[in-house]
Write a protein that holds these residues in place. Structure first.
Motif, mmCIF file in Angstrom:
data_model
loop_
_atom_site.group_PDB
_atom_site.id
_atom_site.type_symbol
_atom_site.label_atom_id
_atom_site.label_comp_id
_atom_site.label_asym_id
_atom_site.label_seq_id
_atom_site.Cartn_x
_atom_site.Cartn_y
_atom_site.Cartn_z
ATOM 1 N N UNK A 135 35.317 32.244 44.156
ATOM 2 C CA UNK A 135 36.262 32.577 45.221
ATOM 3 C C UNK A 135 36.242 31.456 46.252
ATOM 4 N N UNK A 136 37.430 31.070 46.708
ATOM 5 C CA UNK A 136 37.575 30.104 47.795
ATOM 6 C C UNK A 136 38.001 30.893 49.036
ATOM 7 N N UNK A 137 39.306 31.073 49.220
ATOM 8 C CA UNK A 137 39.776 31.895 50.335
ATOM 9 C C UNK A 137 39.353 33.340 50.081
ATOM 10 N N UNK A 138 38.803 33.990 51.078
ATOM 11 C CA UNK A 138 38.319 35.357 50.953
ATOM 12 C C UNK A 138 36.822 35.447 50.724
ATOM 13 N N UNK A 139 36.176 34.308 50.510
ATOM 14 C CA UNK A 139 34.735 34.281 50.215
ATOM 15 C C UNK A 139 33.933 35.016 51.289
ATOM 16 N N UNK A 140 34.161 34.674 52.562
ATOM 17 C CA UNK A 140 33.339 35.260 53.628
ATOM 18 C C UNK A 140 33.592 36.761 53.770
ATOM 19 N N UNK A 141 34.819 37.214 53.540
ATOM 20 C CA UNK A 141 35.114 38.648 53.617
ATOM 21 C C UNK A 141 34.381 39.392 52.498
ATOM 22 N N UNK A 142 34.452 38.859 51.299
ATOM 23 C CA UNK A 142 33.775 39.499 50.160
ATOM 24 C C UNK A 142 32.271 39.497 50.361
ATOM 25 N N UNK A 143 31.737 38.412 50.865
ATOM 26 C CA UNK A 143 30.296 38.330 51.118
ATOM 27 C C UNK A 143 29.879 39.368 52.163
ATOM 28 N N UNK A 144 30.682 39.527 53.198
ATOM 29 C CA UNK A 144 30.384 40.525 54.243
ATOM 30 C C UNK A 144 30.450 41.934 53.662
ATOM 31 N N UNK A 145 31.438 42.208 52.809
ATOM 32 C CA UNK A 145 31.541 43.522 52.168
ATOM 33 C C UNK A 145 30.283 43.801 51.337
ATOM 34 N N UNK A 146 29.877 42.815 50.570
ATOM 35 C CA UNK A 146 28.660 42.912 49.754
ATOM 36 C C UNK A 146 27.461 43.242 50.652
ATOM 37 N N UNK A 147 27.326 42.501 51.742
ATOM 38 C CA UNK A 147 26.178 42.675 52.633
ATOM 39 C C UNK A 147 26.163 44.059 53.278
ATOM 40 N N UNK A 148 27.311 44.532 53.773
ATOM 41 C CA UNK A 148 27.316 45.839 54.454
ATOM 42 C C UNK A 148 27.116 46.984 53.460
ATOM 43 N N UNK A 149 27.602 46.837 52.245
ATOM 44 C CA UNK A 149 27.348 47.882 51.247
ATOM 45 C C UNK A 149 25.850 48.003 50.966
ATOM 46 N N UNK A 204 30.110 48.422 41.944
ATOM 47 C CA UNK A 204 31.239 48.456 42.870
ATOM 48 C C UNK A 204 31.957 47.124 42.745
ATOM 49 N N UNK A 205 33.253 47.213 42.430
ATOM 50 C CA UNK A 205 34.028 46.036 42.064
ATOM 51 C C UNK A 205 35.339 45.971 42.827
ATOM 52 N N UNK A 206 35.856 44.758 42.958
ATOM 53 C CA UNK A 206 37.210 44.529 43.430
ATOM 54 C C UNK A 206 38.019 44.068 42.222
ATOM 55 N N UNK A 207 39.173 44.670 42.016
ATOM 56 C CA UNK A 207 40.093 44.247 40.964
ATOM 57 C C UNK A 207 41.287 43.577 41.659
ATOM 58 N N UNK A 208 41.215 42.259 41.865
ATOM 59 C CA UNK A 208 42.290 41.595 42.617
ATOM 60 C C UNK A 208 43.583 41.503 41.820
ATOM 61 N N UNK A 213 35.556 41.194 27.701
ATOM 62 C CA UNK A 213 37.018 41.198 27.803
ATOM 63 C C UNK A 213 37.651 42.537 27.419
ATOM 64 N N UNK A 214 37.286 43.125 26.279
ATOM 65 C CA UNK A 214 37.974 44.364 25.895
ATOM 66 C C UNK A 214 37.556 45.579 26.730
ATOM 67 N N UNK A 215 36.511 45.446 27.535
ATOM 68 C CA UNK A 215 35.942 46.605 28.220
ATOM 69 C C UNK A 215 36.288 46.710 29.702
ATOM 70 N N UNK A 216 36.604 45.584 30.335
ATOM 71 C CA UNK A 216 36.861 45.608 31.774
ATOM 72 C C UNK A 216 37.791 44.461 32.154
ATOM 73 N N UNK A 217 38.703 44.736 33.067
ATOM 74 C CA UNK A 217 39.636 43.691 33.482
ATOM 75 C C UNK A 217 38.959 42.758 34.499
ATOM 76 N N UNK A 218 39.571 41.626 34.811
ATOM 77 C CA UNK A 218 38.951 40.662 35.731
ATOM 78 C C UNK A 218 38.609 41.321 37.076
ATOM 79 N N UNK A 219 37.404 41.029 37.558
ATOM 80 C CA UNK A 219 36.915 41.677 38.765
ATOM 81 C C UNK A 219 35.952 40.783 39.535
ATOM 82 N N UNK A 220 35.726 41.169 40.779
ATOM 83 C CA UNK A 220 34.727 40.541 41.638
ATOM 84 C C UNK A 220 33.706 41.628 41.959
#
Length: 138
Positions: A83-97, A5-9, A28-35
């Motif tokens: 990640x700087x800004x958005x770190x805590x939101x992404x971490x929370x998403x990771x945790x709840x998933x 499960x990825x975020x494509x910002x 690189x050739x298989x997937x675009x930048x993601x979190x």
């Protein structure tokens, strides 16, 4: 089937990031930048079940901004943009998933979750340090 499960910002510096990835990242050739929110996992659940779970779990989250710090590494072989800004939101998403019974069996506590975009793999410590210095000076 292997999934994750990825975020494509949306990235304002996508060309720069892709140029670095083209040179340093074998994926690189298989997937675009993601979190990554959930590490790669094998599941017999259907795509529909997985998507429904993700939508239900992440419904309370709204759009948010993400910014990145200087390039860094895991000190082993991966080069990334933390990640700087958005770190805590992404971490929370990771945790709840991972609290979901569908995803909890796949939690890998041996790999601490650090929200980032991987931009390369360098298996030589000296080369890693040198590359970090060059990238962060730009």
């Amino acid at each position: 089937m292997l999934r994750s499960i990825l975020i494509f910002p949306k990235l304002s510096e996508i060309t720069t990031i892709q140029n670095i990835r083209r040179e340093l990242d074998p994926l690189y050739p298989h997937i675009r930048p993601h979190i990554t929110l959930v590490f790669p996992f094998e599941s017999e659940a259907t795509d529909a079940v997985i998507i429904q779970n993700i939508q239900t779990i992440l419904k309370p989250f709204s759009a948010f901004n993400v910014t990145f710090e200087n390039f860094s590494s895991d000190e082993k072989s991966y080069l990334w943009l933390p990640v700087d800004e958005g770190y805590s939101v992404i971490q929370k998403m990771h945790d709840v998933l991972y609290q979901s019974p569908l995803f909890s069996p796949f939690l890998r506590p041996e790999f601490p979750h650090t929200p980032h975009i991987t931009v390369g793999q360098i298996h030589n410590q000296q080369a890693m340090l040198s590359t970090l210095k060059v990238l962060n000076s730009k």
